[in-house]
Design an enzyme around this catalytic site. Structure first.
Site, PDB file in Angstrom:
ATOM      1  N   ARG A  76     -10.239   8.635  57.018  1.00  9.86           N
ATOM      2  CA  ARG A  76     -11.650   8.706  57.425  1.00  9.86           C
ATOM      3  C   ARG A  76     -12.489   9.717  56.633  1.00  9.86           C
ATOM      4  O   ARG A  76     -11.990  10.512  55.874  1.00  9.86           O
ATOM      5  CB  ARG A  76     -11.749   9.041  58.911  1.00  9.86           C
ATOM      6  CG  ARG A  76     -11.021  10.295  59.354  1.00  9.86           C
ATOM      7  CD  ARG A  76     -11.137  10.429  60.886  1.00  9.86           C
ATOM      8  NE  ARG A  76     -10.507  11.627  61.390  1.00  9.86           N
ATOM      9  CZ  ARG A  76      -9.264  11.681  61.858  1.00  9.86           C
ATOM     10  NH1 ARG A  76      -8.503  10.601  61.856  1.00  9.86           N
ATOM     11  NH2 ARG A  76      -8.769  12.823  62.326  1.00  9.86           N
TER      12      ARG A  76
ATOM     13  N   ASP B 200     -20.128  16.007  64.039  1.00 13.92           N
ATOM     14  CA  ASP B 200     -20.361  16.277  62.611  1.00 13.92           C
ATOM     15  C   ASP B 200     -21.716  15.845  62.047  1.00 13.92           C
ATOM     16  O   ASP B 200     -22.164  14.730  62.318  1.00 13.92           O
ATOM     17  CB  ASP B 200     -19.341  15.510  61.749  1.00 13.92           C
ATOM     18  CG  ASP B 200     -17.954  15.514  62.313  1.00 13.92           C
ATOM     19  OD1 ASP B 200     -17.679  16.299  63.214  1.00 13.92           O
ATOM     20  OD2 ASP B 200     -17.153  14.696  61.843  1.00 13.92           O
TER      21      ASP B 200
ATOM     22  N   TRP C 160     -24.279  13.506  73.368  1.00 14.03           N
ATOM     23  CA  TRP C 160     -23.286  14.221  72.554  1.00 14.03           C
ATOM     24  C   TRP C 160     -23.568  14.094  71.064  1.00 14.03           C
ATOM     25  O   TRP C 160     -23.965  13.017  70.609  1.00 14.03           O
ATOM     26  CB  TRP C 160     -21.908  13.605  72.840  1.00 14.03           C
ATOM     27  CG  TRP C 160     -20.848  14.020  71.881  1.00 14.03           C
ATOM     28  CD1 TRP C 160     -20.562  13.422  70.675  1.00 14.03           C
ATOM     29  CD2 TRP C 160     -19.944  15.114  72.011  1.00 14.03           C
ATOM     30  NE1 TRP C 160     -19.516  14.093  70.063  1.00 14.03           N
ATOM     31  CE2 TRP C 160     -19.119  15.131  70.858  1.00 14.03           C
ATOM     32  CE3 TRP C 160     -19.741  16.083  72.999  1.00 14.03           C
ATOM     33  CZ2 TRP C 160     -18.116  16.081  70.673  1.00 14.03           C
ATOM     34  CZ3 TRP C 160     -18.734  17.020  72.809  1.00 14.03           C
ATOM     35  CH2 TRP C 160     -17.938  17.011  71.654  1.00 14.03           C
TER      36      TRP C 160
ATOM     37  N   TRP D  94     -17.796  12.986  73.918  1.00 11.00           N
ATOM     38  CA  TRP D  94     -17.547  12.106  72.778  1.00 11.00           C
ATOM     39  C   TRP D  94     -17.300  10.691  73.294  1.00 11.00           C
ATOM     40  O   TRP D  94     -16.636  10.494  74.313  1.00 11.00           O
ATOM     41  CB  TRP D  94     -16.308  12.628  72.026  1.00 11.00           C
ATOM     42  CG  TRP D  94     -16.064  11.957  70.717  1.00 11.00           C
ATOM     43  CD1 TRP D  94     -16.602  12.304  69.526  1.00 11.00           C
ATOM     44  CD2 TRP D  94     -15.209  10.842  70.466  1.00 11.00           C
ATOM     45  NE1 TRP D  94     -16.140  11.465  68.540  1.00 11.00           N
ATOM     46  CE2 TRP D  94     -15.282  10.554  69.084  1.00 11.00           C
ATOM     47  CE3 TRP D  94     -14.401  10.038  71.271  1.00 11.00           C
ATOM     48  CZ2 TRP D  94     -14.575   9.515  68.488  1.00 11.00           C
ATOM     49  CZ3 TRP D  94     -13.694   8.998  70.676  1.00 11.00           C
ATOM     50  CH2 TRP D  94     -13.784   8.748  69.302  1.00 11.00           C
TER      51      TRP D  94
ATOM     52  N   GLN E 164     -22.841  12.458  64.011  1.00  7.07           N
ATOM     53  CA  GLN E 164     -22.005  11.717  64.944  1.00  7.07           C
ATOM     54  C   GLN E 164     -22.627  11.847  66.327  1.00  7.07           C
ATOM     55  O   GLN E 164     -22.914  12.968  66.784  1.00  7.07           O
ATOM     56  CB  GLN E 164     -20.590  12.300  64.948  1.00  7.07           C
ATOM     57  CG  GLN E 164     -19.818  12.004  63.682  1.00  7.07           C
ATOM     58  CD  GLN E 164     -19.392  10.555  63.631  1.00  7.07           C
ATOM     59  OE1 GLN E 164     -18.398  10.167  64.224  1.00  7.07           O
ATOM     60  NE2 GLN E 164     -20.154   9.736  62.923  1.00  7.07           N
TER      61      GLN E 164
ATOM     62  N   TRP F 277     -14.127  21.457  68.718  1.00 10.25           N
ATOM     63  CA  TRP F 277     -13.359  20.534  69.554  1.00 10.25           C
ATOM     64  C   TRP F 277     -12.575  21.307  70.604  1.00 10.25           C
ATOM     65  O   TRP F 277     -12.277  22.475  70.429  1.00 10.25           O
ATOM     66  CB  TRP F 277     -12.365  19.725  68.695  1.00 10.25           C
ATOM     67  CG  TRP F 277     -13.037  18.780  67.770  1.00 10.25           C
ATOM     68  CD1 TRP F 277     -13.079  18.860  66.408  1.00 10.25           C
ATOM     69  CD2 TRP F 277     -13.763  17.607  68.125  1.00 10.25           C
ATOM     70  NE1 TRP F 277     -13.796  17.810  65.905  1.00 10.25           N
ATOM     71  CE2 TRP F 277     -14.225  17.022  66.926  1.00 10.25           C
ATOM     72  CE3 TRP F 277     -14.095  16.987  69.337  1.00 10.25           C
ATOM     73  CZ2 TRP F 277     -14.986  15.846  66.903  1.00 10.25           C
ATOM     74  CZ3 TRP F 277     -14.851  15.818  69.307  1.00 10.25           C
ATOM     75  CH2 TRP F 277     -15.285  15.273  68.105  1.00 10.25           C
TER      76      TRP F 277
HETATM   77  C1  FRU Z   1     -14.425  15.485  62.784  1.00  5.25           C
HETATM   78  C2  FRU Z   1     -14.152  14.065  63.222  1.00  5.25           C
HETATM   79  C3  FRU Z   1     -14.068  13.172  62.028  1.00  5.25           C
HETATM   80  C4  FRU Z   1     -14.413  11.828  62.576  1.00  5.25           C
HETATM   81  C5  FRU Z   1     -15.448  12.167  63.608  1.00  5.25           C
HETATM   82  C6  FRU Z   1     -15.431  11.291  64.817  1.00  5.25           C
HETATM   83  O1  FRU Z   1     -15.049  16.290  63.723  1.00  5.25           O
HETATM   84  O2  FRU Z   1     -12.981  14.028  64.012  1.00  5.25           O
HETATM   85  O3  FRU Z   1     -12.825  13.214  61.362  1.00  5.25           O
HETATM   86  O4  FRU Z   1     -14.929  10.960  61.620  1.00  5.25           O
HETATM   87  O5  FRU Z   1     -15.208  13.510  64.002  1.00  5.25           O
HETATM   88  O6  FRU Z   1     -16.516  11.547  65.641  1.00  5.25           O
END
Ligand code: FRU
Length: 453
Positions: free
Chosen positions: A145, A22, A19, A46, A38, A277
């Site tokens: 965050r 961002d 997966w 995720w 990410q 998402w």
């Molecule tokens: C955005 C998000 C961020 C967070 C990350 C977690 O897509 O939700 O706010 O840091 O993804 O994977």
């Protein structure tokens, strides 16, 4: 269970396996472009967030480096969430959100951490540098965050997405003299966002724009139908007040699949997450989920963010000027130039019954992926979303250039600086292209993307 990747797009970044979401820490460092993202390498869903890492000389051909950040340390026990990069003292510094929670998901904390590298490959963590003590009263430490850091007038500045306990998303501005000790400056926009939370704020001081995403934000007059939307605001920060002075605003990308765009430090270009998402991801069966968009050159003009795709292009494979074009193409860049365009219909990835369609209707571009192949189901319940449709304004200019970037699982469409990006999952062999145009003049051109062996 170990997963393997059995297919992948030709020139869009995916995780080595598993997966991704961002893009993070985009920066030009030591002669190469670095992109982190990410990443959860153990599944196509995720999970505990890592930072995957790729590098490129030309923003087209990317090479994997070892995973840069893994969760599990003080401050980031359960995840290394999104963040950004900066050069300082010849080193590459990453600022990211450390995510921790107790068993059962209680006591969630999202606090800002720092890591440094001298070779751009391995990173030494320094733990939390913007913690609960720095978070002003009335904000939730569980929704704090995505730090974006930059240098201005000899100080480090950083914006972080936050949520007010009695309200919605906000963006908080902090400053520091040394990267380690931070102080709160102000609430950047001074008002609640339309969504329940803001994510991934990004600021470009040079061009003067702010990017951010809003979660669960109602659409406005049928525009930005994705429940998680992306925005730009043109303007600059007034460092004496710590407030952003907004001149105009708009949507970065009109498509189904675009989120969390970030500017590359050292280049006026952005990269976004080419996914969304709360939708199924059909490529999970090939061992990967999530892609990055093609990098896009950015400029600001007439109160608007303008984007042009960046890729090393090969020679022209097919060129013609006629009102009807047929071609075979799975991957590559298609350009249509037209004078006094009245109507246009473009079918891509077609085998006759499956195709992805772009038409010019009633003064706007209408993108339809309802017959693209595998169905993608999201949480959006409006008529367009259910019908597989997204719309983008048409410039209406006398001379127009339409650019369509196609890869195995995506289409990115550009006209007059606007963009519309979506994933598609067509059946094998659906590679036909049909273009019908009504205009005073037109030219069609198709090129490959230059990929190193
Ligand atoms: C955005 C998000 C961020 C967070 C990350 C977690 O897509 O939700 O706010 O840091 O993804 O994977």
């Amino acid at each position: 269970m170990a997963i393997t990747k059995t297919k992948e797009p030709a020139f869009h970044v995916t995780g080595e396996v598993g997966w991704i979401n961002d893009p993070n820490g985009l920066i030009f460092y030591n002669g190469q472009y670095h992109a982190f993202y990410q990443h959860y390498p153990n599944d196509t869903k995720w999970g505990p967030m890592h930072w995957g890492h790729v590098v490129s000389d030309d923003l087209t051909n990317w090479k994997y480096l070892p995973i840069a950040l893994k969760p599990g340390d003080e401050g980031d026990r359960n995840g290394c969430f999104s963040g950004s990069a900066i050069l300082h003292d010849g080193k590459l510094w990453l600022m990211y959100t450390g995510f921790t929670e107790n068993e059962g998901g209680e006591s969630i904390r999202q606090l800002q951490c720092l890591a440094e590298s001298t070779d751009g490959i391995s990173f030494k963590k320094h733990g939390v540098v913007i913690g609960e003590e720095e978070l002003p009263e009335g904000y939730a430490p569980s929704d704090f965050r995505d730090p974006k850091i930059w240098l201005h007038d000899g100080l480090f500045w950083c914006i972080v997405a936050a949520r007010k306990l009695d309200g919605r998303g906000r963006i908080l501005l902090f400053r520091s003299g040394d990267l380690f000790k931070w102080e709160f400056v102000n609430d950047l926009l001074g008002k609640d966002s339309a969504g329940t939370m803001i994510e991934c704020p990004d600021y470009n001081e040079e061009l003067g724009y702010l990017l951010y995403c809003e979660q669960f934000q109602p659409s406005e007059n049928g525009v930005h139908l994705n429940v998680h939307t992306n925005r730009f605001a043109i303007g600059r920060i007034d460092y004496t007040t710590g407030r952003f002075k907004e001149e105009s605003r708009g949507i970065v990308d009109y498509g189904f699949d675009f989120y969390a765009p970030q500017t590359i430090v050292g280049k006026s270009a952005i990269i976004g997450w080419l996914n969304m998402w709360d939708r199924n991801v059909p490529s999970a069966k090939y061992g990967f989920a999530g892609m990055l968009t093609l990098p896009r050159e950015i400029s600001v003009k007439d109160g608007r963010l303008r984007q042009e795709p960046i890729a090393s292009l090969g020679e022209v494979k097919k060129a013609c000027s006629s009102l009807k074009v047929e071609d075979i193409v799975t991957r590559g860049v298609v350009t249509v130039k037209a004078t006094a365009l009245k109507s246009l219909s473009l079918r891509l990835r077609s085998d006759g019954s499956n195709y992805t369609e772009l038409t010019l209707e009633g003064g706007e571009w209408v993108f339809d992926r309802s017959r693209s192949g595998e169905q993608i189901v999201g949480v959006e319940k409006d008529a367009d979303s259910l019908a597989g449709i997204r719309r983008m304004p048409f410039s209406g200019k006398k001379e127009i250039t339409l650019t369509v970037v196609m890869d195995d699982f995506s289409v990115e469409i550009f006209e007059d600086g606007r963009a519309l990006s979506s994933t598609i999952y067509p059946p094998e062999g659906a590679d036909g292209l049909e273009l019908t145009i009504d205009s005073a003049g037109c030219e069609y051109e198709r090129r490959d993307i230059f990929l190193k062996a």
